[in-house]
Write an enzyme that holds these catalytic residues in place. Structure first.
Site, PDB file in Angstrom:
ATOM      1  N   LYS C  79      17.976  12.596  10.330  1.00  0.00           N
ATOM      2  CA  LYS C  79      18.001  13.233   9.008  1.00  0.00           C
ATOM      3  C   LYS C  79      17.656  12.183   7.956  1.00  0.00           C
ATOM      4  O   LYS C  79      18.174  11.059   8.016  1.00  0.00           O
ATOM      5  CB  LYS C  79      19.396  13.812   8.760  1.00  0.00           C
ATOM      6  CG  LYS C  79      19.516  14.657   7.491  1.00  0.00           C
ATOM      7  CD  LYS C  79      20.954  15.204   7.318  1.00  0.00           C
ATOM      8  CE  LYS C  79      21.063  16.164   6.150  1.00  0.00           C
ATOM      9  NZ  LYS C  79      22.437  16.702   5.980  1.00  0.00           N
ATOM     10  N   SER C 159      22.376  21.807   5.008  1.00  0.00           N
ATOM     11  CA  SER C 159      21.282  20.989   4.562  1.00  0.00           C
ATOM     12  C   SER C 159      20.511  20.283   5.693  1.00  0.00           C
ATOM     13  O   SER C 159      19.389  19.836   5.480  1.00  0.00           O
ATOM     14  CB  SER C 159      21.805  19.913   3.607  1.00  0.00           C
ATOM     15  OG  SER C 159      22.644  19.001   4.284  1.00  0.00           O
ATOM     16  N   SER C 183      26.936  21.578   6.614  1.00  0.00           N
ATOM     17  CA  SER C 183      25.512  21.232   6.724  1.00  0.00           C
ATOM     18  C   SER C 183      25.033  20.834   8.107  1.00  0.00           C
ATOM     19  O   SER C 183      23.840  20.690   8.319  1.00  0.00           O
ATOM     20  CB  SER C 183      25.179  20.107   5.741  1.00  0.00           C
ATOM     21  OG  SER C 183      25.078  20.631   4.441  1.00  0.00           O
TER      22      SER C 183
END
Ligand code: MG
Ligand code: ZN
Lengths: 95, 494, 491
Positions: C79, C159, C183
C-alpha cells in the site's frame, strides 16, 4: 451548534488551507451535516468517564540517551522544494 | 534565619509616575535546555554549532511516518530539576501537541506538556543581597521540544531554516508572578541558573541560548488590582531582563497615566535600543488546539525512581549557604561569598576542615581572594592549594608562627606554590617560645635601658616599647605572648 | 507451467522450496500479470519490477543454498502509505508527489528482510481517508468483481482498495494494508479476500504515513487465512522506533489455525442487528454462526450497547488526529510547494492544491473539533464515548471468546455511488470501526456471494492479543464456507 461561513473562513485559516469565498457556503453545509450527525454523541451519559487517549494499556517506553541518528544532511534535504548551502529555503518570514 | 517577605506585601522600590508610585509585577517562563546527548524524541545530537541540518534525525525534519520515542535521560533531568526546585514530581504526566504553523516547526506542532506537566508546584529562595532573600513560587516545569532556527539575513527574499535545534529537549519553568523589580527578576534568573548548573541538568550558557526567559510584566498602584500584562519573549541575559523590565514598566505607566490602556500582547526586546516592541507577526489570534499526542502513551514511572534520583542530588547553593552559617558560624555575607560557586565552597571546606572556621573564612575571602584579584587570576589557577592554606592556619593556631609572619609566608607560597611549613623551616621563621632564650634577650634589654625601665614602672602601658624591641631583636620571631609574660615578671609589674 | 500467479502464498512458498519454479519465474509472472491488468484495474500507482527482480535473484541464491527465509521469494503489493526507501511514496496525495523516502517502514523492512519482493505500490484513498479508494489523486481503482450480467465498474472498497484488488486479481500473493476504521477488512470483504488487523501496536506504525495515530493498524490482505497468518507473523513485532509498539512474543499464527473452535464461545452482538440490514447479510451472518456451532462452538448473544455511537465517535477522533498529523505537509521540506505571496499564502495555496476535497473536509472538521470552545463538546466527549465502547468490548469478552459479525453492510457498490454524500460513505465502516476504537484484533473472511454474485465477508473480533483465537475461528469459518469463487478475468 452550527458552522457559519465566517467559521469556515476561520477554520480554513487555522488549517492553512486556501478557501475561495465561493466555496464557503458549500463547505459550511458539508461540515454542518457531518457535525450534526456526530452530535448524537450528546445522548451518551459520560459523567465521570475517563477519556480514552490511547488504545493500548501499556506504559511509555523510554530510550537510552545516545546519538544514533542525524548525520545525513543530504537525505534530509533530498526532497526539499528548495535548499541552499545546507539550509531549507522557505518564503521570507517577517517577524 | 532568613525572614521571607511574601508577595502580597508591597516590596521593592516603587516606580515614580506623575500620579504617584507604581508597583511592577513580574512573572517568568524560563526555557532551559536539558543537558543530554541526544534530542527529546530522536537520536540526533544536541551539540551546539554543527553545520546546518547535520544534527537532524528523520523525525526532526517531520518526514512522513516518523515517530517520537522519548529520551530517558531528559525525563530524569526534569525529575532532578523538579527535586531541586522542591517541587511535586508527577509520576503520571502526558505529552500534548501544540499546533501551529511555522517553518522552523517541522511537524506543524510542538510536542509539549500542557494539562499534565511532569513537575508541579515548587519554590526557590532568591538572594537579592547580603540581607535580603525572597521566595519565588514555581508553578510548574514541563518538558517540550525546541524549534529549529530561522535565519532571515542570508537572503533578502527568503528565510533559511536550520533544524539542528529542532527537537532538542527544553524544560519550561514557569514562576509565579512573585517578583517586584528588575533586580528581583534578574536575581531570579541568576539563582535559577545557579541551581540548574549545580544539578547538572542545564549548562546554563545563555550565549548559546541554553537559557532564555519570557518575561511577563504588568504594573499597578500598590495594593490595587493587577494590571494587564505583556509578555516579552526570549530575553537571553540578566542585564537584558533587567533592562526589559525597566523599559516595559515605564512604557506601561506612561500609557496608563496618559489615559490609555494596555493591550495584552507579545513583545520583543531590542537589545541594541534597550526597548521592547510589539511582535506584529504574532498579532493573529492563536488557537493552539492542544490535545494528547496519540503517538505517545502517558509518561508513568515509579516513585522509587524519583527516590533514587533524590539520593544523588547535590547540595544546592541555598542549602550550602545555610549550612555554612550554621556549621561554621559564618556571617550571611561570608557564607554567601564562599558558596558563590561550587569550587570556592569546596576549597573553603577543605581549608576549614578541623580548623578555626572563621579564621579560615578570613584567609580565604581576604588574603587569598585579595591576592587572586591582584594577580588577575581565578581560584583554579592559584598556586596555594587548600591543603597549603589549611597548613598555614594550623601553623598560626599552634603558635609555630605569628599572624604577621603568616602573611609573609602566604605571599611566598602564593608566588612559588611551596608548602608553608617548608617555607617556615627553610627560612627559620618559627616563633621563639623558648623561655630561656627570650629571657636572655629581655635581661640584656633591661640592663641596657634603665631609663625605660623607670618609665614602665611609673606607667605600665609603656611596656609596648620593650615588646617592640624584643621583636626587633628576634626578627619578629618571638612569640608576643611569651615576651609579655617574661617582661611583666622581670619588671615586677604583676 | 501452470499459472504461477494463481497460487496462494502458502502454495508458492512450498513450490519455491521444492524447486518447482524459481523466485525469478514467480516474480516475472506476477510482474507480467500486474503490468497487463493495471490499465483496467488501476490498483498500482507504481510498479516496481526492478525491486521485485532484485529480491527474486537474492531469493533464488538463498533457496539454492537451502537458506530460505519465511517469505522467501514471495511477490507482494505494498500500500502506498508505507514508506519504501528510494521508491516514491505518495499516500495517493498530490501533496507528496515525487516524495522518495530515505528510509523504509518497519513493516516493509520486516517483509523484505523475510525474503518478500515488492511488485508495486498500491492505490488507496488519499491519506487512507475513504472507503472506496475513489479519493486517490492518481488513479481510478476498480474491483475485479462485477455483478452478474453487468459490466458496471465497482469499487474495491477502501482505503486499502488497491491492495485488495491486486490480491483478488492475482497480481500478487498478498499485500499490506492499513486499517483505521475498517480500511483492511472492508475492501477485503468486498473483493473476496482475507483481511486482518492485529491488536493496536502489534504491527509498527513507523514509516507508515499517519492518518489517525491512535486508530491506525497496519495488517495484511491475503488470499487465504493461512496466507494472512504467514504475513502477519512477519509484519508483527516490537519496534523501538514506535513508542506505541507492543513488546510481546509473536506466536505462530498459522499453527494456531489448527486449534479449531470446539468449546469456543462465539458472541453475536445484538446491537449489530438492524432493520435496514439486507437479507443477504443477515442470512450469511446466521449461516456463519451455524457453521461454527457445527464445529463445536457455543453461540452466545452479547451486548455492545454503544455500537451506534462508534462511527460518530470515530468521525471526531480520526479527523482531529489527522488535522494535526497532516500539518507537516506544508510545502517547506518535501513534497508539493505552491508559491504564494509570502509565507502564509504559500502554506494555504500549497495545502489547497495538494489535498483533495475529502482530506480538506476532514482536516477542517478535525481543526474545528479541537479548536477553542469546541474541544470539550466534541473531542473530549468523543474520547469518553470511546472509553465506553472499549468497556463494552471488555464486558462482552467476559462472556465470549470471539465475536462474529458481518464485515460490511453491503457488497461492492458502484464507482461514484456514494461520493456525493460523505455520511453515507462513512456508514460503510459501521461494523468494522468499533474494533479500531477499542484496539482489538479483527479479521474479515470471505464467506459467500450475494444474489448478484458479489463476495461478502464475515468479521471475527477477538480480545486484545487474541490473534490466535482469531486465526483458529477464521480457519474454521473459511473451511466451512469453502469460498473458492474467483472474479471472472475481464481485464
Ligand atoms: Mg510559553
Ligand atoms: Zn515553551
Amino acid at each position: 451548534m452550527s458552522v457559519s461561513k465566517e467559521d469556515v473562513r476561520r477554520i480554513a485559516r487555522l488549517a492553512r488551507i486556501a478557501v475561495d469565498d465561493s466555496r464557503l457556503e458549500g463547505l459550511a453545509g458539508e461540515l454542518n451535516s457531518i457535525l450534526h450527525w456526530v452530535e448524537q454523541l450528546g445522548e451518551v451519559d459520560v459523567e465521570g468517564v475517563e477519556p480514552m487517549t490511547s488504545a493500548v494499556d501499556a506504559r511509555l517506553e523510554l530510550r537510552e540517551d545516545a546519538v544514533t541518528a542525524g548525520d545525513d544532511r543530504d537525505g534530509v534535504l533530498a526532497n526539499a522544494p528548495k535548499s541552499e548551502e545546507g539550509f531549507f529555503v522557505v518564503p521570507k518570514v517577517v517577524e | 534565619m532568613n525572614a521571607f517577605t511574601t508577595h502580597s506585601e508591597q516590596r521593592g522600590e516603587l516606580i515614580p509616575g506623575e500620579t504617584g508610585g507604581w508597583e511592577v509585577i513580574i512573572g517568568m517562563e524560563v526555557h532551559a535546555q536539558v543537558a543530554s546527548e541526544s534530542k527529546l524524541f530522536s537520536g540526533a545530537s544536541t551539540d551546539f554549532g554543527g553545520a546546518p541540518n547535520t544534527h537532524v534525525a528523520l523525525l526532526d525534519a517531520g518526514l512522513p511516518g516518523t515517530l517520537p520515542v522519548p529520551n530517558r535521560k531528559c525525563v530524569e533531568q526534569a525529575i532532578r530539576t523538579g527535586l531541586g526546585l522542591k517541587a511535586k514530581i508527577n509520576t503520571w504526566s502526558r505529552f500534548d501537541r501544540k499546533n501551529y504553523f511555522y517553518p522552523d516547526l517541522p511537524l506543524g506542532y510542538q510536542i509539549s506538556q500542557y494539562k499534565h506537566p511532569i513537575v508541579g508546584e515548587g519554590k526557590i529562595e532568591v538572594r537579592l543581597d547580603e540581607e535580603t532573600t525572597i521566595e519565588v513560587g514555581i508553578e510548574r516545569l514541563h518538558l517540550e521540544q525546541d524549534a529549529g532556527k530561522s535565519i532571515h539575513d542570508l537572503d533578502p527574499t527568503a528565510t533559511y531554516v536550520d533544524l539542528n535545534r529542532a527537537g532538542v529537549a527544553l524544560m519550561e519553568i514557569v514562576s509565579r508572578p512573585d517578583m517586584r523589580s528588575s533586580k528581583e527578576a534578574a536575581a531570579f534568573m541568576s539563582t535559577l541558573r545557579e541551581i540548574l548548573r549545580s544539578l547538572g541538568t542545564c549548562g546554563g550558557d545563555m550565549e548559546k541560548g541554553q537559557m532564555r526567559a519570557d518575561v511577563n510584566v504588568s504594573v499597578r498602584k500598590p495594593g490595587g488590582e493587577l494590571g494587564t500584562r505583556c509578555e516579552i519573549k526570549n530575553v537571553n541575559s540578566m542585564t537584558f531582563i533587567a533592562q526589559a523590565v525597566e523599559y516595559e514598566a515605564r512604557r506601561q505607566i506612561e500609557i496608563i497615566e496618559g489615559g490609555g490602556t494596555i493591550d495584552q500582547e507579545t513583545r520583543l526586546f531590542d537589545a541594541v535600543k534597550g526597548e521592547t516592541r510589539s511582535m506584529r507577526s504574532k498579532e493573529e489570534a492563536h488557537d493552539y488546539r492542544y490535545f494528547p499526542d496519540p503517538d505517545l502513551l502517558p509518561l508513568q514511572f515509579e516513585q522509587a525512581w524519583v527516590d533514587e534520583i533524590a539520593a544523588t542530588l547535590p547540595e544546592l547553593p541555598s542549602e550550602k549557604r545555610a549550612r555554612f552559617q550554621a556549621e561554621y558560624g559564618l556571617s550571611a555575607y561570608d557564607a554567601g561569598v564562599l558558596t558563590g560557586d561550587r569550587e570556592t565552597a569546596a576549597y573553603y571546606e577543605e581549608v576549614a576542615s578541623g580548623r578555626d572556621a572563621k579564621l579560615a573564612a578570613n584567609w580565604v575571602t581576604q588574603d587569598l581572594f585579595g591576592a587572586l584579584n591582584k594577580a588577575g587570576i581565578g581560584l583554579s589557577e592559584s598556586k596555594v592549594t587548600a591543603a597549603h592554606l589549611g597548613q598555614l592556619i594550623g601553623l598560626i593556631k599552634d603558635g609555630t608562627i605569628s599572624g604577621k609572619i603568616a602573611k609573609d609566608v602566604f605571599e611566598k607560597s602564593f608566588e612559588t606554590g611551596e608548602a608553608p611549613a617548608d617555607i617556615v623551616e627553610r627560612e627559620g621563621l618559627r616563633q621563639m617560645s623558648d623561655t630561656g632564650e627570650l629571657e636572655k634577650v629581655v635581661d640584656d634589654l633591661i640592663a641596657a635601658n634603665p631609663d625605660q625601665v623607670e618609665q614602665v614602672k611609673a606607667k605600665p602601658k609603656a611596656l609596648g616599647w620593650f615588646v617592640g624591641q624584643v621583636m626587633k631583636a628576634t626578627g619578629g620571631k618571638a612569640n608576643p605572648q611569651a615576651v609579655n609574660e617574661i617582661l611583666k615578671k622581670k619588671l615586677e609589674l604583676e | 507451467m501452470a499459472d504461477l500467479s494463481a497460487l496462494t502464498l502458502d502454495a508458492a512458498l512450498t513450490g519455491l522450496r521444492n524447486k518447482d519454479f524459481s523466485a525469478k519465474e514467480l516474480a516475472e509472472s506476477h510482474i507480467a500479470t500486474a503490468e497487463s491488468a493495471n490499465a483496467s484495474l488501476g490498483c498500482f500507482l507504481k510498479l516496481t519490477p526492478d525491486h521485485a527482480l532484485k529480491a527474486a535473484a537474492e531469493s533464488d541464491a538463498r533457496l539454492a543454498k537451502g537458506e530460505a527465509r519465511p517469505l522467501e521469494g514471495a511477490p507482494l503489493a505494498i500500500k502506498d502509505l508505507f514508506c519504501t526507501e528510494g521508491v516514491e511514496t505518495t499516500a495517493s496525495s498530490k501533496i507528496l508527489e515525487g516524495f522518495k523516502p530515505p528510509y523504509e517502514s518497519t513493516v516493509t523492512r520486516r517483509l523484505f528482510g523475510a525474503g518478500a519482493a515488492m511488485v508495486g505500490k498500491t492505490s488507496l484513498d488519499e491519506f487512507a481517508m475513504g472507503s472506496s479508494t475513489e479519493t486517490c489523486a492518481y488513479s481510478k481503482t476498480v474491483n475485479p468483481w462485477r455483478a452478474n450480467g453487468s459490466n458496471a465498474a465497482l469499487t474495491p472498497g477502501g482505503s486499502s482498495g488497491g491492495s485488495a484488488s491486486a490480491v483478488a486479481a492475482d497480481l500478487c500473493l498478498g499485500a499490506t494494508g492499513t486499517d483505521t476504521g475498517g480500511s483492511i477488512r472492508q475492501p477485503a470483504a468486498l473483493t473476496g479476500t482475507v483481511g486482518v488487523k492485529g491488536t493496536y501496536g502489534l504491527c509498527s506504525r513507523f514509516g507508515v504515513v499517519a492518518f489517525a495515530s491512535s486508530l491506525d493498524h497496519p495488517g495484511p490482505i491475503a488470499k487465504t487465512v493461512k496466507d494472512a497468518a504467514l504475513l502477519l507473523g512477519v509484519m508483527a513485532g516490537h519496534d523501538p522506533n514506535d513508542a506505541t509498539s507492543l513488546d510481546v512474543e509473536i506466536p505462530d499464527y498459522a499453527a494456531a489455525m489448527g486449534k479449531g473452535v470446539k468449546g469456543l464461545r462465539i458472541g453475536l452482538p445484538k446491537e449489530y442487528v438492524s432493520d435496514g440490514m439486507p437479507e443477504a447479510i443477515s442470512d450469511l451472518w446466521k449461516t456463519g454462526a451455524d457453521w461454527l456451532k457445527g464445529q463445536g462452538a457455543e453461540i452466545v448473544e452479547v451486548s455492545l450497547p454503544h455500537t451506534k455511537y462508534a462511527l460518530p465517535c470515530y468521525y471526531i477522533i480520526a479527523p482531529a488526529e489527522a488535522s494535526s498529523n497532516l500539518a507537516r505537509y506544508d510545502g517547506m521540506r518535501y513534497g508539493l510547494r505552491v508559491d504564494g505571496e509570502g509565507l502564509v499564502p504559500t502554506y494555504e495555496e500549497t495545502r489547497a492544491a495538494g489535498f483533495g476535497p475529502e482530506v480538506q473536509r476532514r482536516v477542517m472538521i478535525g481543526t474545528y473539533v479541537l479548536s477553542a470552545g469546541y474541544y470539550d463538546a466534541y473531542y473530549l466527549r468523543a474520547q469518553k464515548v470511546r472509553r465506553k465502547i472499549a468497556d463494552d468490548f471488555a464486558k462482552a469478552f467476559e462472556q465470549c471468546d470471539v465475536l462474529l459479525t458481518p464485515a460490511t453492510p453491503s457488497g461492492a457498490f458502484a464507482l461514484g455511488e456514494k461520493t456525493d454524500d460523505p455520511v453515507s460513505m462513512y456508514l460503510n465502516d459501521i461494523f468494522t470501526v468499533t474494533a479500531n476504537l477499542a484496539g482489538v484484533p479483527a479479521m474479515s473472511v470471505p464467506a459467500g456471494l450475494s444474489a448478484d454474485g458479489l463476495p461478502l465477508g464475515l468479521q471475527l473480533i477477538a480480545p486484545p492479543l487474541g490473534e490466535q483465537t482469531l486465526f483458529a475461528a477464521g480457519a474454521a469459518l473459511e473451511e466451512a464456507a469453502g469460498f473458492t469463487a474467483k472474479p471472472e478475468r475481464w481485464w
